[in-house]
Structures are given as structure tokens and as C-alpha cells.
Motif scaffolding. Structure first.
Motif, short mmCIF file in Angstrom:
data_model
loop_
_atom_site.label_atom_id
_atom_site.label_comp_id
_atom_site.label_asym_id
_atom_site.label_seq_id
_atom_site.Cartn_x
_atom_site.Cartn_y
_atom_site.Cartn_z
N ASP A 80 -0.09 -3.87 -14.18
CA ASP A 80 -0.96 -4.33 -15.27
C ASP A 80 -2.37 -3.76 -15.15
OD1 ASP A 80 1.18 -5.90 -16.14
OD2 ASP A 80 0.56 -7.59 -14.90
N GLY A 81 -2.45 -2.46 -14.81
CA GLY A 81 -3.73 -1.79 -14.69
C GLY A 81 -4.46 -2.02 -13.39
N VAL A 82 -3.86 -2.75 -12.45
CA VAL A 82 -4.47 -3.05 -11.16
C VAL A 82 -3.72 -2.30 -10.07
CG1 VAL A 82 -5.01 -4.85 -9.47
CG2 VAL A 82 -5.28 -5.31 -11.92
N LYS A 83 -4.46 -1.63 -9.19
CA LYS A 83 -3.83 -0.96 -8.06
C LYS A 83 -3.64 -1.97 -6.93
CE LYS A 83 -4.30 2.77 -4.68
NZ LYS A 83 -5.19 3.78 -4.06
N VAL A 84 -2.39 -2.16 -6.52
CA VAL A 84 -2.06 -3.10 -5.46
C VAL A 84 -1.62 -2.30 -4.24
CG1 VAL A 84 -0.61 -5.04 -4.74
CG2 VAL A 84 -1.36 -4.85 -7.13
N ASN A 85 -2.40 -2.37 -3.17
CA ASN A 85 -2.07 -1.70 -1.92
C ASN A 85 -1.31 -2.68 -1.03
OD1 ASN A 85 -3.35 0.88 -2.31
ND2 ASN A 85 -5.33 -0.14 -2.06
#
Length: 729
Positions: A80-85
């Protein structure tokens, strides 16, 4: 991996980043969950391609030979447009160093708990460790589709182990019984959305988008009725934990609560550390995976919401006022390093401030660390200015280059040949250093020796590289036993290190037991005669001395006294006698152990005007000390350590019994955080060479300990007899 149209996860601002460490015991399904999330997000094409012990982003460049996860790995996805590391941390206790590195790089921890196995003692220890550093936490319960899984029971056990802040955020709905029992839906208690999972495939995404979730449907009445009280309790936790007074007033007045507002407050409550939401997932059927994927950006805080680590100048002056700002000064930290056969050293880096770009000049600064049993400390390494290589993010089994890494992000950096785990990267014009995280103390020693002359030439350099990659390892050359000793956290950690030595660095070694540095001293006073007379023609040797030897208090060393009168030993040869005594003390007189803590009095002797010399009286001093040792009794001294054991209170009795069996003397007990017991004891080092492994067995994985050299004291006769028999064997 083919070059299909792939979206490379990138972020332009810290608010669009989430850094989450997956934590849990081996077998809970962390690596499988990471893979399922990557599949759901479309980052990899199919499930089932990653075994336990590797990850889809294994950037080591070498085949992982153990079927266990031993590395910290980065797995970025876009949701949803968020980078999750996603930081997949090892579950085995031997790799706690990599787990702590993952927590250093993360802003939240996702605890993965199996619905079949529940919460073990080791997981409780890790939870307390996260709580101690203020890490926001959530829980993912896996294997919920197993016939024997009891979701309500495992959530209750999580609350019992982790605290009252643990609340289910999603509830599975079941149909059938026994082997036919299956999950048919998930109810999101905050969003009030019910996801019908019947016939829902695990699915796989394509490109960079996120695979869609099953369409929300009305909550079945039976589900709402059964779980109503749970939702009420969760809503109260969200409102209370977020501090949203407007929503609190509306809740108290009995008004309708907007689910979107509750979702927004959920992140605040989790970031505050009081609420730990639980979500149910199955990596085999895909149930709950998409929901978890969408929940991570909503529940976990972005990097700007987390406290900034302590930063100082190389001289130690604190540097206040730094924040997670891409425009600020560069402050980054190496979380792990690995050798890649194609690009050389690859470093996993967390950027705290500023922006890191390819080929940018950086300054490396390292930290001092304790080394082995001796407790010596390597001083801070003021590193060189270097130029960072290409930046990349893992993608599938390979990686893709990125143009920058902003504050709050993580990336792989190539060609930092001098970088070690824990080093700080900063601007060469403004060198800075981040306070290090707590490295675990390695407590399991083994001796190393090169397997061949070819290995001998490469051993020192290879071991130095090994320690640079993994600060949880320590290497020392013991000056008393003359052994090279490798200290590790356990047998699995040792196996992994030896495997890297052989297959990555090309050095074969032979391992063996570690000799404990014993010593000798005089038990009672004695006298000795040293007669060195050789006159067989030509220039001879002549030196005669008589000495008295008395035992001194521990730690006294050698006290040498000259009581000769009348020049029986000429002045210039008195220091020669002392040199001979000191040399013989270093070599030992009976068992080869160094002789310590004695007073030697030189009271008589003879000299020859021609044949006496410095060498002659040195040898006489040696002979006199040996003669005194033969006449008087010697005592063997063993090192004793101050040992502090921290363990779950339920295992206190077995630990005390075990310490007693090891000739330990308990000097005190106390309590630590989480109600854990702490035992202080003085234990001979002969009895704890493998205590790192044996304590884990006695305490069912909940025990940790530290050791520090205290003193040498006499070895009891029974132990000395066992040692003598072992030596003969």
C-alpha cells in the motif's frame, strides 16, 4: 531469477518505511512466514522455494549447509505504498547476536508463535529483552489450520507469558471437527471486517503490487456473539494506549466508533508499547497472510516514532539533536557483514540519519569489545575513510541496485573491505559513532590448530575475518597454555563458524579441548641447594646458591630477598640467581604449570674467581628452586570464576544443584526483570568449560550466565587426582 517486470522496493521518506524483526524459536515458522509474505506481495513467484535455514534474500553468496537459520536477512516488500523491511532473525539461542542485530535495525518486533508449540522459556526471555529496550511488539500465531491447533488457548498462554497487553486483533472462524476442522474466515476486531477464507487460495502476486485480500463480508452472528467481549477489550486497549481523548469521550458516552479512526490509533497504541496485537496466520493455506501484510504498515511505527540511538564524536562527546531526517548528517550502522564470492564484503546497513548514496565517501568507526577469558578489551578502531560501493536491496534470490537509502531505511552496501559488524558510517567531514548494541558474551571455548602447513599460513587472517563478520565470536592466544582459543555461543554457533572457515575462507582446522591455566605454589616452607659445578678442562661453570622458599598470599607474585653476607655470592651474580628463579617459575617445577606467589631468600652460596658467570648462577638459581620443590610439598592452583546465572524461577532448584555438583559456592541470590532468579556463585573453571551448553539443558533454554576470572586457589586432592588420571589417559 529472470528479469521480468519487477518493482524494486524503495522509499523517499522515513514515514513510508516500516522496519520489522521477526523473532521466535526455531520451528515456529518465521522463514516460512517471510516467504509467504513475499509471495503475497508479489516479490517472489511461488511458495515452497525456501527451506528452513535459508531465505529468499540470502545474500551470503554461499550455500547454507546447516538446516537452520544462522544469518540475519533482509526481505523488503511494498505494501500500500509503504516499504516494509522484514528482518528474519535466527531462532536458535546460539545466534542471539544476529537476533540482537536485527532488533537494532528494526523499529518493531513481530513474535512468531506456533499454535501447536505455544510459548517456550526462550521466547519469554526474548520478549523481556525487547521490553527492556522499549521495542513495540506484535504476535503472529502460525499453524492455526492444524487439527490440534487451539487459537484461544495459545493467545491465553501468550497473555500469561507476555503480559495483559496481548490482545487478539484477528479471530479465526472454524468449521468441522477433528481432522476435518478448518479455518473458514477471519474477523478483524478493529476494522470489523470479516474475510471469508473458504476456497481462498494462498495466491501469488505478480509485479510489485500486493495480492488482493478476500472480499470483506458481513460478520456472521455466531462469530460476533462469541467474540464480542474480546473486541470490547481490544477497543479499550487501543483507545487507552493511543491517548486519543476525543475517541475516549465518544466511547464513554456510548457513541459509534469509526473503525478507520480505531485503525489509526492502533499504531499509536503499539508504538507506545502497551498494546501487542495478535493475528492468526497459516503459511500453508495462506489464511491471514494478506491480512498480516496489510496490518504491518498500520500497526507498526515508522522510524520517526522511535528514539534515536545515542551518538557521540570519536572523542566521546555526546551529539544531541539528531533525528531521523534524510537531510541530516549521515549516521548509519553495519548490522552484519558477509563475504560474497563475486563482490567481496557485503554489509547490511541501517541508516539512522542522512542519506546514503552509491560511491559516497564514508568514515568507519569501530567499538572496543571484550576478548575471551582474559577480559582484555580491544580499543576503539578509528577507521579509515572509504568509498561505499553499490547499494542494493535483496529481491528473490538475487538483489537489485538502488539509487539511495534515506534515513530509516536498510540496504546492502558493497565494497567496504574494513567494515565490521557494529561499525558506524558517517560523513568524513563530521565523524560520529553510535553507541553499540549489547553483544552477547561468547562462553564456549574450543582450541584451534591448523590442519596442515598450508592452513597454518592462512589461519590468523581467516580467523580475523571471521571475528570481523561476527562479533559474537572471540579469538585469543592464551599466553599460559599457548593455545589459540575460539569462543562461541554454543555448539551450533561453533559449527557454523568452522563451516565458514573451511568453505568460505579455505582453512581447515583441528579442534580440541581447552587447557585451563593451572598454576603451582609452595604449600609449606622449604630449602633448596643449587649446585652448578662443571670443571672438565678449559673454562668451566661454577655457581652454588642456597635458598629458602616460603608461600605468600594469592596475587603476591615473586618476592626475592638477598640475605647473603661476606660476598659468598658476589653482588653482580645476585640478580643472576633471581633471573634463574624467575625463569624456572615460568616453566614450572613439577607439572609444568607456572609457579606463583612465593618469597625466595638467597642466604648462602659459593663462587669461583674464574669459572663463575651470569649463566652459571642463573642455572644454579633454577636448580635451587627445583631442589626446594622436591623437598617441600607443592599445591596446584586452579582458576575460579565469579559466575552469575539468570534463569526462570521454576528452574532455580536444578541450577543450584548443578552448580553444587560443579564444586560451586553460591554467594548470593536475587531477582531480575520479569521475576527471573539470579544466582551468584564462585565456580572452578575446570568445571564450566562447557557450561554454555549444559546450562541450556538444565534450564530448558531459559538460562543465561556470565563469567569473570576471580582468582586462583588450591585444587582439592580429589580433583587433582582426577586431573592426574585424565592426563595419564
Amino acid at each position: 531469477m529472470a528479469d521480468r517486470a519487477v518493482h524494486v522496493p524503495e522509499a523517499d521518506r522515513p514515514q513510508d518505511i516500516r522496519n520489522i524483526a521477526l523473532v521466535g524459536p526455531p520451528g515456529a515458522g518465521k522463514t516460512s512466514l517471510v516467504e509467504a509474505l513475499l509471495v503475497a506481495a508479489g516479490e517472489i513467484g511461488r511458495p515452497g522455494s525456501v527451506e528452513e535455514g535459508t531465505t529468499a534474500s540470502d545474500h551470503d553468496g554461499v550455500e547454507v549447509r546447516q538446516k537452520r537459520s544462522v544469518h540475519l536477512t533482509l526481505n523488503p516488500v511494498t505494501v500500500d505504498g509503504v516499504k516494509v523491511n522484514l528482518l528474519d532473525t535466527p531462532g536458535y539461542a546460539d545466534f542471539i547476536g544476529a537476533m540482537r542485530a536485527g532488533l537494532r535495525g528494526a523499529d518493531a518486533a513481530l513474535f512468531v508463535v506456533s499454535a501447536l508449540d505455544g510459548v517456550d522459556g526462550r521466547t519469554r526471555v526474548l520478549w523481556e529483552e525487547c521490553a527492556a529496550i522499549g521495542m513495540p511488539r506484535a504476535v503472529a500465531v502460525t499453524r492455526i489450520d492444524h487439527p490440534r491447533a487451539d487459537y484461544d488457548d495459545v493467545v491465553a498462554r501468550c497473555r500469561e507469558s507476555f503480559g495483559p497487553g496481548v490482545r487478539p486483533a484477528y479471530l479465526p472462524a472454524y468449521e468441522g471437527s477433528g481432522d476435518d476442522r478448518r479455518v473458514v474466515g477471519l474477523w478483524g476486531l478493529v476494522s470489523e471486517r470479516y474475510h471469508d477464507c473458504q476456497g481462498s487460495p494462498a495466491g501469488s502476486g505478480t509485479g510489485g503490487g500486493t495480492a488482493p485480500s478476500p472480499a470483506p463480508r458481513p460478520v456472521p452472528d455466531r462469530v460476533r456473539e462469541a467474540a464480542g467481549p474480546l473486541r470490547e477489550a481490544l477497543v479499550e486497549e487501543v483507545i487507552t494506549g493511543s491517548g486519543d481523548e476525543v475517541l475516549m469521550d465518544r466511547y464513554v458516552e456510548g457513541g459509534e466508533l469509526d473503525p478507520d479512526l480505531l485503525v489509526a490509533d492502533l499504531q499509536k497504541a503499539v508504538a507506545a508499547g502497551g498494546l501487542h496485537p495478535v493475528i492468526a496466520v497459516s503459511t500453508t493455506t495462506g489464511v491471514g497472510v494478506r491480512e498480516l501484510l496489510h496490518e504491518l504498515p498500520l500497526s507498526c511505527p515508522d522510524p520517526t516514532r522511535r528514539p534515536f540511538p545515542s551518538v557521540a564524536t570519536p572523542e566521546g562527546r555526546p551529539v544531541p539533536g539528531l533525528s531521523c531526517d534524510p537531510g541530516g548528517p549521515l549516521v548509519a550502522e553495519v548490522l552484519s557483514t558477509a563475504a560474497d564470492p563475486y563482490v567481496g564484503r557485503v554489509s547490511l546497513v541501517r541508516v539512522f540519519s542522512g542519506t546514503l548514496t552509491p560511491d559516497s565517501a564514508v568514515h568507519l568507526h569501530g567499538h572496543g569489545v571484550p576478548c575471551g577469558l582474559t577480559g582484555t578489551v580491544e580499543l576503539d578502531r578509528v577507521g579509515n575513510d572509504e568509498r561505499a560501493g553499490a547499494l542494493a536491496v535483496p529481491l528473490g534470490r538475487g538483489s537489485r541496485p538502488v539509487g539511495r537509502a534515506v534515513a530509516g531505511d536498510l540496504c546492502l552496501v558493497a565494497r567496504l573491505p574494513d567494515a565490521r559488524t557494529g561499525d558506524t558510517l558517517s560523513d568524513p567531514g563530521r565523524p560520529l559513532r553510535v553507541s553499540p548494541w549489547r553483544f552477547p558474551q561468547p562462553l564456549l571455548p574450543v582450541s584451534l590448530a591448523a590442519a596442515s602447513s598450508a592452513d597454518e599460513d592462512k589461519l590468523s587472517q581467516a580467523v580475523a575475518r571471521l571475528v570481523a563478520e561476527d562479533p559474537s565470536l572471540r579469538v585469543e592466544v592464551n599466553p599460559e597454555t599457548r593455545q589459540m582459543v575460539l569462543w562461541s555461543l554454543g555448539e551450533a554457533h561453533l559449527d557454523a563458524a568452522l563451516d565458514r572457515l573451511e568453505h568460505r575462507h579455505g582453512v581447515r582446522v583441528e579442534t580440541g579441548g581447552v587447557r585451563v591455566p593451572l598454576r603451582e605454589t609452595f604449600a609449606v616452607p622449604a630449602q633448596g641447594l643449587g649446585r652448578n659445578v662443571k670443571q672438565s678442562g678449559g673454562h668451566g661453570e661454577f655457581g652454588v646458591c642456597r635458598i629458602r622458599v616460603e608461600p605468600l598470599a594469592p596475587g603476591s607474585g615473586l618476592e626475592f630477598v638477598d640475605e647473603t653476607v661476606g660476598g659468598v655470592v658476589p653482588r653482580q651474580f645476585v640478580p643472576s640467581v633471581e633471573k634463574g628463579v624467575r625463569a624456572q617459575m615460568a616453566d614450572g617445577v613439577e607439572s609444568g604449570y607456572p609457579l606463583v606467589d612465593i618469597r625466595v631468600t638467597l642466604y648462602d652460596g659459593k663462587a669461583h674467581p674464574v669459572d663463575s658467570s651470569d649463566a652459571a648462577f642463573q642455572k644454579a638459581g633454577r636448580l635451587a628452586l627445583r631442589d626446594a620443590a622436591a623437598a617441600g610439598g607443592l599445591a596446584v592452583l586452579e582458576p575460579v570464576s565469579d559466575v552469575a546465572v539468570e534463569v526462570d524461577d521454576s528452574y532455580l532448584g536444578p541450577v543450584l544443584s548443578d552448580l553444587s555438583a560443579r564444586r560451586g559456592r553460591v554467594v548470593g541470590t536475587g531477582t531480575a526483570s520479569g521475576g527471573r532468579a539470579v544466582v551468584r556463585a564462585e565456580v572452578p573453571e575446570l568445571e564450566i568449560t562447557r557450561y554454555a551448553v549444559e546450562l541450556r539443558s538444565v534450564s530448558h533454554g531459559t538460562g543465561v550466565f556470565t563469567r569473570e576470572y576471580l582468582r586462583h586457589e588450591p585444587l582439592p586432592p580429589q580433583a587433582a587426582a582426577r586431573l592426574s588420571r585424565a592426563g595419564r589417559g
